[in-house]
Design an enzyme around this catalytic site. Structure first.
Site, PDB file in Angstrom:
ATOM      1  N   ARG A 157       0.855  -1.180   0.000  1.00 48.63           N
ATOM      2  CA  ARG A 157       0.000   0.000   0.000  1.00 48.63           C
ATOM      3  C   ARG A 157       0.897   1.238   0.000  1.00 48.63           C
ATOM      4  O   ARG A 157       2.038   1.207   0.487  1.00 48.63           O
ATOM      5  CB  ARG A 157      -0.893   0.028   1.242  1.00 48.63           C
ATOM      6  CG  ARG A 157      -1.835  -1.161   1.369  1.00 48.63           C
ATOM      7  CD  ARG A 157      -2.666  -1.026   2.636  1.00 48.63           C
ATOM      8  NE  ARG A 157      -3.599  -2.139   2.813  1.00 48.63           N
ATOM      9  CZ  ARG A 157      -3.350  -3.228   3.530  1.00 48.63           C
ATOM     10  NH1 ARG A 157      -2.184  -3.341   4.156  1.00 48.63           N
ATOM     11  NH2 ARG A 157      -4.260  -4.184   3.637  1.00 48.63           N
ATOM     12  N   LYS A 181      -2.416  -2.108   7.843  1.00 57.71           N
ATOM     13  CA  LYS A 181      -3.642  -1.682   8.515  1.00 57.71           C
ATOM     14  C   LYS A 181      -3.770  -2.371   9.867  1.00 57.71           C
ATOM     15  O   LYS A 181      -3.402  -3.532  10.019  1.00 57.71           O
ATOM     16  CB  LYS A 181      -4.859  -2.020   7.647  1.00 57.71           C
ATOM     17  CG  LYS A 181      -5.003  -1.114   6.425  1.00 57.71           C
ATOM     18  CD  LYS A 181      -6.310  -1.399   5.705  1.00 57.71           C
ATOM     19  CE  LYS A 181      -6.521  -0.438   4.546  1.00 57.71           C
ATOM     20  NZ  LYS A 181      -7.794  -0.690   3.842  1.00 57.71           N
ATOM     21  N   HIS A 265      -2.340   2.030  -6.242  1.00 53.19           N
ATOM     22  CA  HIS A 265      -3.156   0.836  -6.062  1.00 53.19           C
ATOM     23  C   HIS A 265      -3.304   0.049  -7.358  1.00 53.19           C
ATOM     24  O   HIS A 265      -3.569  -1.155  -7.329  1.00 53.19           O
ATOM     25  CB  HIS A 265      -4.534   1.206  -5.498  1.00 53.19           C
ATOM     26  CG  HIS A 265      -4.758   0.642  -4.123  1.00 53.19           C
ATOM     27  ND1 HIS A 265      -3.972   0.984  -3.039  1.00 53.19           N
ATOM     28  CD2 HIS A 265      -5.655  -0.260  -3.652  1.00 53.19           C
ATOM     29  CE1 HIS A 265      -4.391   0.323  -1.975  1.00 53.19           C
ATOM     30  NE2 HIS A 265      -5.394  -0.438  -2.316  1.00 53.19           N
ATOM     31  N   ARG A 268      -0.621  -2.352  -7.190  1.00 55.69           N
ATOM     32  CA  ARG A 268      -0.950  -3.368  -6.171  1.00 55.69           C
ATOM     33  C   ARG A 268      -1.937  -4.381  -6.747  1.00 55.69           C
ATOM     34  O   ARG A 268      -1.746  -5.603  -6.613  1.00 55.69           O
ATOM     35  CB  ARG A 268      -1.539  -2.665  -4.948  1.00 55.69           C
ATOM     36  CG  ARG A 268      -1.998  -3.600  -3.817  1.00 55.69           C
ATOM     37  CD  ARG A 268      -2.361  -2.760  -2.606  1.00 55.69           C
ATOM     38  NE  ARG A 268      -3.157  -3.457  -1.616  1.00 55.69           N
ATOM     39  CZ  ARG A 268      -2.670  -4.205  -0.626  1.00 55.69           C
ATOM     40  NH1 ARG A 268      -1.374  -4.390  -0.519  1.00 55.69           N
ATOM     41  NH2 ARG A 268      -3.473  -4.777   0.249  1.00 55.69           N
ATOM     42  N   HIS A 291      -4.204  -8.668   3.810  1.00 61.96           N
ATOM     43  CA  HIS A 291      -5.655  -8.668   3.959  1.00 61.96           C
ATOM     44  C   HIS A 291      -6.051  -9.478   5.193  1.00 61.96           C
ATOM     45  O   HIS A 291      -5.573 -10.594   5.383  1.00 61.96           O
ATOM     46  CB  HIS A 291      -6.327  -9.289   2.736  1.00 61.96           C
ATOM     47  CG  HIS A 291      -6.331  -8.397   1.538  1.00 61.96           C
ATOM     48  ND1 HIS A 291      -6.510  -8.864   0.247  1.00 61.96           N
ATOM     49  CD2 HIS A 291      -6.198  -7.052   1.421  1.00 61.96           C
ATOM     50  CE1 HIS A 291      -6.470  -7.859  -0.596  1.00 61.96           C
ATOM     51  NE2 HIS A 291      -6.284  -6.750   0.089  1.00 61.96           N
ATOM     52  N   TYR A 300      -9.375 -10.634  -6.814  1.00 59.60           N
ATOM     53  CA  TYR A 300      -8.370 -10.810  -7.866  1.00 59.60           C
ATOM     54  C   TYR A 300      -8.592 -12.098  -8.641  1.00 59.60           C
ATOM     55  O   TYR A 300      -8.175 -12.207  -9.790  1.00 59.60           O
ATOM     56  CB  TYR A 300      -6.964 -10.756  -7.259  1.00 59.60           C
ATOM     57  CG  TYR A 300      -6.702  -9.439  -6.577  1.00 59.60           C
ATOM     58  CD1 TYR A 300      -6.657  -8.261  -7.313  1.00 59.60           C
ATOM     59  CD2 TYR A 300      -6.567  -9.356  -5.204  1.00 59.60           C
ATOM     60  CE1 TYR A 300      -6.457  -7.045  -6.696  1.00 59.60           C
ATOM     61  CE2 TYR A 300      -6.366  -8.147  -4.572  1.00 59.60           C
ATOM     62  CZ  TYR A 300      -6.317  -6.991  -5.330  1.00 59.60           C
ATOM     63  OH  TYR A 300      -6.141  -5.785  -4.716  1.00 59.60           O
TER      64      TYR A 300
END
Length: 319
Positions: A157, A181, A265, A268, A291, A300
């Site tokens: 990210r 995150k 992104h 990414r 994630h 994806y």
């Protein structure tokens, strides 16, 4: 407790106690201040002085309805609901309300758009152009090449790249250690092309950029210390910021056709899709991307399936 004080307490808790990302804290603040402004417009005599114990489900629904009437996207409304639920849960935990007033709110389901993904040839052209510019010896061009190579190699990210420190870069094992995150740490590998670009940047460009930071700060102070620890620096020698990475990636991608965002992104999304197309296990890609939910990674697989269907329709005689 009045609403304004409760909002301040909640934002302080999510930032300092729970360790939420700056982006999440900003989103919470934006949503809750909008909600407070709505209440103030509805009842100018109370507004932010409204006692939280008197805020019921109807008030929450009215605010969400007003947001929907403004034509806001379903994804925005879904975030608004999530903000109210988190705020309500915090109020309940601190016994400021008898029960979470937002617990009965329903989260609108936003249609999931497939992310923009570059083809192998497009990525090669982008990185080849970056390499050509780096050969000029310009420190920023050398940095940009290293950044692009690392973004595609690791699927990081943009916030993780901004926060990347030299201490988190293992040049022998070819890995980066980043804080994602929820303050979760993970280690992500990268390949030989990214390693070469990074070595060139660290040897030929970063020292020049760091000198600019030392000159600006007199060689001391928090700004210089932050720059000294950072992998990627700006033209002024400070730690690179997200908007600067967005700008340089947008420039790098502007020559490539295709609709959709042109920010970090995109690389990414592209890296994740290319990994799955190459046979990588979904769980491995989930771990690499950081994630928390496998559902976030599964988008994806839809991209891969969509491309397969397009190729089938174009090539198969019975399509």
């Amino acid at each position: 407790m009045n609403l304004g004080t409760a909002i301040d307490g909640f934002l302080s808790a999510v930032e300092y106690e729970y360790g939420y990302s700056p982006q999440t804290v900003r989103a919470y603040r934006r949503d809750l201040l909008s909600f407070a402004a709505y209440l103030e417009a509805s009842d100018p005599e109370s507004g932010a002085e409204t006692d939280v114990s008197g805020i019921g489900l109807d008030a929450l629904r009215d605010w969400l309805w007003s947001r929907q009437e403004q034509g806001l996207a379903q994804s925005t409304l879904a975030r608004n609901v999530a903000t109210l639920k988190s705020f309500g849960k915090w109020l309940e935990q601190h016994r400021l309300v008898a029960g979470n007033p937002a617990s009965r709110l329903r989260t609108p389901k936003a249609p999931r758009a497939l992310p923009r993904v570059l083809s192998d040839d497009q990525v090669s052209r982008v990185l080849d152009r970056a390499e050509s510019l780096a050969r000029t010896g310009d420190p920023l061009a050398i940095r940009d090449r290293a950044l692009l190579e690392l973004l595609y190699a690791t699927a990081l990210r943009v916030s993780e790249v901004c926060g990347l420190d030299l201490a988190g870069l293992d040049r022998v094992q070819r890995t980066v250690r980043v804080i994602g995150k929820g303050a979760k740490e993970r280690v992500v590998p990268f390949g030989a092309p990214a390693a070469l670009a990074l070595e060139h940047y660290l040897a030929a460009a970063r020292p020049e950029l760091l000198r600019a930071a030392a000159d600006a700060s007199g060689g001391a102070g928090p700004a210089h210390e932050s720059a000294a620890a950072a992998v990627f620096l700006s033209a002024s020698g400070a730690r690179i910021q997200a908007h600067q990475i967005y700008r340089l990636v947008a420039r790098a991608l502007e020559q490539e056709p295709g609709s959709g965002p042109r920010g970090p992104h995109t690389l990414r999304h592209t890296a994740a899709t290319h990994l799955l197309n190459g046979g990588a296990d979904l769980r491995v890609v989930q771990e690499m991307l950081g994630h928390s939910s496998l559902a976030s990674t599964q988008v994806y697989t839809h991209v891969s399936t969509d491309r397969l269907a397009q190729s089938y329709r174009q090539a198969h005689p019975r399509a």
